[in-house]
Enzyme design. Structure first.
Site, PDB file in Angstrom:
ATOM      1  N   GLU A 231       0.831  -1.206   0.000  1.00 29.94           N
ATOM      2  CA  GLU A 231       0.000   0.000   0.000  1.00 29.94           C
ATOM      3  C   GLU A 231       0.864   1.254   0.000  1.00 29.94           C
ATOM      4  OE1 GLU A 231      -2.741   2.545   3.008  1.00 29.94           O
ATOM      5  OE2 GLU A 231      -3.038   0.370   3.107  1.00 29.94           O
ATOM      6  N   SER A 366      -0.515  -6.095   7.916  1.00 32.38           N
ATOM      7  CA  SER A 366      -0.149  -5.006   8.814  1.00 32.38           C
ATOM      8  C   SER A 366      -1.223  -4.750   9.863  1.00 32.38           C
ATOM      9  CB  SER A 366       0.102  -3.730   8.011  1.00 32.38           C
ATOM     10  OG  SER A 366       0.374  -2.636   8.853  1.00 32.38           O
TER      11      SER A 366
END
Length: 452
Positions: A231, A366
């Site tokens: 990301e 994450s």
């Protein structure tokens, strides 16, 4: 001396016209028209992205004709009856000597469900075409394995971090994952004759819009995130100047350099992989804007924001803060809700004495990793597993620690006693993964009772 086309056009006006109200000759008008078309302002990366999204070969809305079948398939693959029973019983269950407290917000977020649905629909919509994906769709092993079973081709990552796009041919289909794709990747596919199915989470797009505002204000983007995370790689590709800080420690290093300067070489050595090309901290930290990877720990992002705001106020004064600092909240709601729910489990652990908290989700996820940090920092025994098979029949558990190590150790400390536990899962984890993990624990406890 070189002259622009505009100057040349003006030279086409005769000297006799020099002091008259200016009129442009046909020849000059032609030059001016050409000049306006060739010297237009370059589009920003955001504008380029929006242009790409308008292509008839770019899809973000899915394919309605296959939707009903995909929804049925997803329900069969991901639904967990035990988890549903927990929801219906106020998130508490007792079975086979195990009392379970389920976090009130957990598992799949709508962005992940949307991404999976779009990917599955793409496969069904293009039965005769080769379908590629630029990365893991989400950080969940079972979902990505399912895509492999559906013959989706995962684009190869090379040793130097680049990707091998040679396998993508004209007429193929390319899926962009929930984390998004870099500007360079989107630009590559835009120039090819391929169908692009974009499953990027809208919250990620929100971050891209934020960094675009930084660029327009002449600011360097400070990204709270892991520079190598998919990301963040995508987000930084939409920046001009940026620096990534992964935690408060690195934010403090940044703050100290802004205020005091220091060893530039050492600073750049530390952040060498986390900054834009040609980054100069002596020049590019005068005006900064904060954004973040959507799955970071929100409390830390807020603390970093407060630190950087105070830093810029101290350096430039309160009256000038708006000209030197900008901040947007880009932590997604689902991430925050799951973090808050784990805080509630920690409170239960302190009052009801939980033996441990189990966190289920991909080891490279994450948002799941940050869920583990909450009970860990509260001193509560906790484990992060990526699937039920991590729980061994010999009462061992293979799990990921907060430092990223994968270790195996004894799981339930005393099987002769009732077990009281909490459980949660990351935003990319299906209910079925939680159910299978709980079933393994129930079975382990049941067998231990039978062997007494």
């Amino acid at each position: 001396m070189k002259f622009s086309s505009l100057c040349l056009a003006l030279f086409a006006v005769t000297s006799a016209d020099a002091f008259r109200p200016m009129s442009v000759s046909p020849r000059a008008a032609t030059f001016l028209q050409q000049s306006s078309s060739t010297e237009e302002r370059a589009l920003s990366k955001k504008e380029e992205r929006l242009r790409m999204m308008k292509s008839p070969q770019f899809y973000r809305q899915g394919f309605k004709e296959v939707r009903e079948g995909v929804e049925k398939s997803m329900e069969e693959q991901f639904k967990g009856e035990i988890v549903q029973q927990l929801r219906e019983s106020n998130y508490i269950m007792e079975r086979d000597g195990v009392k379970v407290y389920l976090a009130k917000d957990f598992g799949f977020c709508w962005g992940v469900e949307r991404s999976i649905a779009l990917a599955y629909e793409a496969v069904e919509h293009y039965p005769g075409k080769t379908v590629h994906i630029t990365n893991e769709l989400i950080h969940n092993p079972e979902v990505n394995e399912k895509l492999e079973d559906m013959n989706v081709q995962f684009i190869e990552k090379l040793d130097d971090g680049r990707k091998n796009f040679d396998t993508v041919k004209e007429g193929d289909v390319v899926i962009l994952p929930a984390f998004g794709a870099s500007f360079e990747e989107m630009d590559r596919f835009d120039k090819m004759n391929v169908e692009v199915v974009d499953t990027t989470c809208p919250w990620v797009s929100k971050v891209w819009n934020s960094v675009d505002k930084h660029q327009k204000a002449g600011m360097t983007s400070v990204i709270h995130g892991k520079y190598a995370h998919e990301e963040t790689v995508a987000t930084t590709s939409f920046c001009e100047d940026y620096i990534c800080v992964k935690d408060m420690k690195e934010a403090e290093m940044l703050s100290n350099y802004i205020l005091n300067g220091g060893d530039k070489e050492a600073f750049m050595k530390h952040f060498e992989k986390a900054v834009s090309k040609g980054f100069d901290p002596d020049v590019m930290l005068q005006k900064i804007g904060l954004a973040n990877q959507t799955t970071m720990y929100k409390k830390e992002t807020r603390a970093i924001g407060q630190l950087l705001q105070k830093t810029m106020m101290k350096k430039f004064g309160p009256a000038e803060i708006k000209n030197h600092y900008m901040e947007f909240d880009t932590i997604c709601d689902a991430t925050q809700e799951r973090q808050d729910a784990v805080v509630e489990l920690v409170d239960i652990a302190k009052t009801d004495g939980l033996d441990f908290i189990l966190v289920v989700g991909g080891w490279d996820s994450s948002n799941t990793a940050h869920l583990l940090e909450i009970p860990h920092h509260a001193g509560i025994r906790s484990f992060h597993i990526d699937r039920a098979e991590c729980i061994g029949a010999d009462n061992t558990i293979t799990h990921r620690t907060v430092t990223g190590e994968i270790v195996t150790e004894k799981f339930i400390e005393d099987l002769s006693k009732d077990v009281v536990m909490g459980v949660t899962s990351g935003a990319s984890t299906p209910d079925k993964a939680v159910q299978d993990s709980l079933s393994s624990i129930f079975l382990l406890k049941k067998i231990s009772g039978e062997n007494k």
